[in-house]
Design an enzyme around this catalytic site. Sequence first.
Site, PDB file in Angstrom:
ATOM      1  CE  LYS A 136      17.636 116.184 -22.526  1.00 20.31           C
ATOM      2  NZ  LYS A 136      17.783 117.804 -22.204  1.00 20.31           N
ATOM      3  CG  HIS A 295      52.077  93.983 -52.551  1.00 16.24           C
ATOM      4  ND1 HIS A 295      51.359  93.576 -51.989  1.00 16.24           N
ATOM      5  CD2 HIS A 295      52.992  92.887 -53.281  1.00 16.24           C
ATOM      6  CE1 HIS A 295      51.365  92.304 -52.078  1.00 16.24           C
ATOM      7  NE2 HIS A 295      52.293  91.869 -52.920  1.00 16.24           N
TER       8      HIS A 295
END
Length: 539
Positions: A136, A295
């Site tokens: 922070k 696929h």
Amino acid sequence: MKKRALISVSDKVHLLPFCKQLLTFDFEIISTGGTKKYLEENQIPVIGISDITHFPEILDGRVKTLHPHIHAALLCNRDIPEHVATLASLHIEWIDLLVVNLYPFQATIQKPNVQFEDAIEQIDIGGPAMLRSAAKNFKHLTVIVNPEDYDVVIEDRKKNGEFSLSLKQLLATKVFLHTAQYDSIIANYLKEQTENALQQNPVFSNRPKDIERVKQSLTTPLVLSYSKKSDLRYGENPHQQASLFMGNASSPYSVVSAKQLHGKELSYNNIQDANAALQIASEFHGDIVCVGIKHANPCGVGVGKTVWEAWMKMFYSDTISIFGGIVACNQSIDETLANAMKDVFLEVILAPDFSPAALTILQEKKNLRILQVNMTTTAGIDHKQIVSLNGGLLMQDADKGMLDQCTLECVTKKQPTPQQIDDLKFAWKVVKHVKSNAIVVAQNSQTLGVGAGQMNRIGSAKIALEQAKNNTQIQYDKQALVLASDAFFPFDDVVQMAKDYHVSAIIQPGGSIKDAASIKACDDHQIAMLFTGMRHFKH
């Protein structure tokens, strides 16, 4: 005035050279417990944390850095005179560099038979609190959570004389990403443990609705945590960027956990297809199976008494579609099978093991990806399925629905033979993994035709039945095919078509308002039909 670095780490990789560099920058080093002992043993001068807090480490180390003398030193905004004056009045010196990495919670819960109490003790409290305070306040101090960043921090200091603001901001961002992931791993572990505990709680034992309600309360918010394993060359298409992320649970039966023994790096499509192959192979745990994928749909599946037989069944199911496909076998690949595979253009081969001779043969194809996957257990296969949406995601239980002999219902006058039942079960396991609308035609534990992803069911049936009819490379009884459908028949048209292709038995969920028409058509044509009461849509 000397600058101060507070160092408290569980991972001591590269720590000593980093600390020696800090000493050359005229830093004092503050440390805790095991880290302090380690540095002292290696002749690094250290100030103990209790000398800063004037308070002993207590509760077996649970409380040592949770103190105003630490967090005020981390959170002081040096641009605010009142902050600076407050620290001076309290004789608190600020901290310029924080190096923390957290207790190894994830590594602990991945150990076999880990006890819940041991896992709890590896939940770090002081570490995340310090990291968040420092991150922070990144404008005024530097915070490091990953040993991989030691070198860049040292280089930045050497080049700029101070730690640059942009680097400090980058490191602070990495801290919040790290603590978010850390908390998510803990939350998901506790969620799973809580669900298991509820099942055993006598208060809830006869109240399944209450258990379900509590479980649902644990799904909001949804907390997910994945670590990037690698960037991929591209996604489904070359203009799309893609990356591979791995979950935090141990899943050996997985492409992500596989060991690549040879070949080019896996593409996005390779990974999708390889995952599909493993999903089907997991259905046949205990059998010898070979799966071919193209696929994301199976182009051939075969179960045999040997891996060679399984391969032959898979390959001759569709010798055209397997070109450029993915193959997964749940048995070791030997020299004979490797020679057969070498003659086929394959993208990826997955197996639990490869004999030295087989590996040498397959490595002659420089681009062939060879993956070694632990298939000894299906434990660790994901319980949830997640699909991304524009602006959100969908999550559902993974489709682990299996056939129960007791739930199979023969709805026709003609009863299936034991062989037909075996083939119907085989086809049902496969059709579960075919894109809807899905039809699978099979015999003797071998797919003969697969119809996938058509907008109507009769279209899928036509594809599968024609493929079986035109397959001249397999000797099978063309008068006794079986057919599986992933969902019910809305009309009797599939049965009518199946009759023309000599289908002798059908398995489908049932549940259509026109089931009676399909049953009558089966009875008219002496076709046995089983209802499963379970649907397997796959989108």
